[in-house]
Design a protein around this motif. Structure first.
Motif, short mmCIF file in Angstrom:
data_model
loop_
_atom_site.label_atom_id
_atom_site.label_comp_id
_atom_site.label_asym_id
_atom_site.label_seq_id
_atom_site.Cartn_x
_atom_site.Cartn_y
_atom_site.Cartn_z
N GLU A 97 0.81 -1.22 0.00
CA GLU A 97 0.00 0.00 0.00
C GLU A 97 0.84 1.27 0.00
O GLU A 97 0.33 2.35 -0.26
CB GLU A 97 -0.95 0.00 1.19
N TYR B 35 -8.15 -2.98 -1.28
CA TYR B 35 -7.07 -3.20 -0.32
C TYR B 35 -7.42 -4.43 0.51
O TYR B 35 -8.54 -4.54 1.01
CB TYR B 35 -6.89 -1.97 0.58
N MET C 195 -2.36 -3.41 -2.06
CA MET C 195 -3.24 -2.77 -3.02
C MET C 195 -3.43 -3.80 -4.14
O MET C 195 -2.46 -4.18 -4.81
CB MET C 195 -2.64 -1.49 -3.59
#
Length: 136
Positions: free
Chosen positions: A42, A74, A119
């Motif tokens: 992320e 996510y 992600m």
């Protein structure tokens, strides 16, 4: 003359993986329509938003194609499911292969943990540049 058509020259660019060989291997999967998803930590600078387009570079750093992000979610490492692993297109496309390969990949970067946040991005291939040739 640039291999990148004018309408794409303002896009950000990146290469998949962490070295020239992996960049070419994953790029080939994208061009063949096998790889339609990817993930990153992320905190990486290539964080995408839905609808964003990117130039994908080959292992030599040459522009190869354009992809468009279609979805960003996510998830923790352990929450990645078999469908997403299949869409990443790597190896035998199984969840077990995905987990093993990504443990090694994020481990090489010193970023791996079983509960790390990722992600998870789905994308579509927009255009392959006419002059692009994958390294042999």
């Amino acid at each position: 003359m640039s291999p990148v058509p004018e309408q794409y020259r303002s896009l950000r660019a990146f290469a998949f993986g962490d070295g020239p060989g992996l960049a070419d291997e994953l790029l080939e999967l994208v061009i063949k329509g096998i790889k339609t998803a990817t993930c990153s930590t992320e905190h990486e600078p290539n964080t995408s938003t839905s609808g964003e387009r990117w130039i994908v570079l080959d292992g030599r750093g040459e522009p190869a194609c354009v992809i468009e992000t279609t979805e960003v979610t996510y998830r923790r490492f352990g929450e990645v499911d078999a469908a997403f692993a299949y869409e990443e297109g790597e190896g035998d496309r199984s969840l077990q292969y995905w987990r093993d390969a990504h443990r090694r990949y994020f481990g090489r970067q010193g970023k791996f943990s079983e509960d790390m946040m990722l992600m998870c991005e789905r994308f579509r291939l927009v255009e392959v540049f006419r002059d692009h040739r994958l390294a042999s």
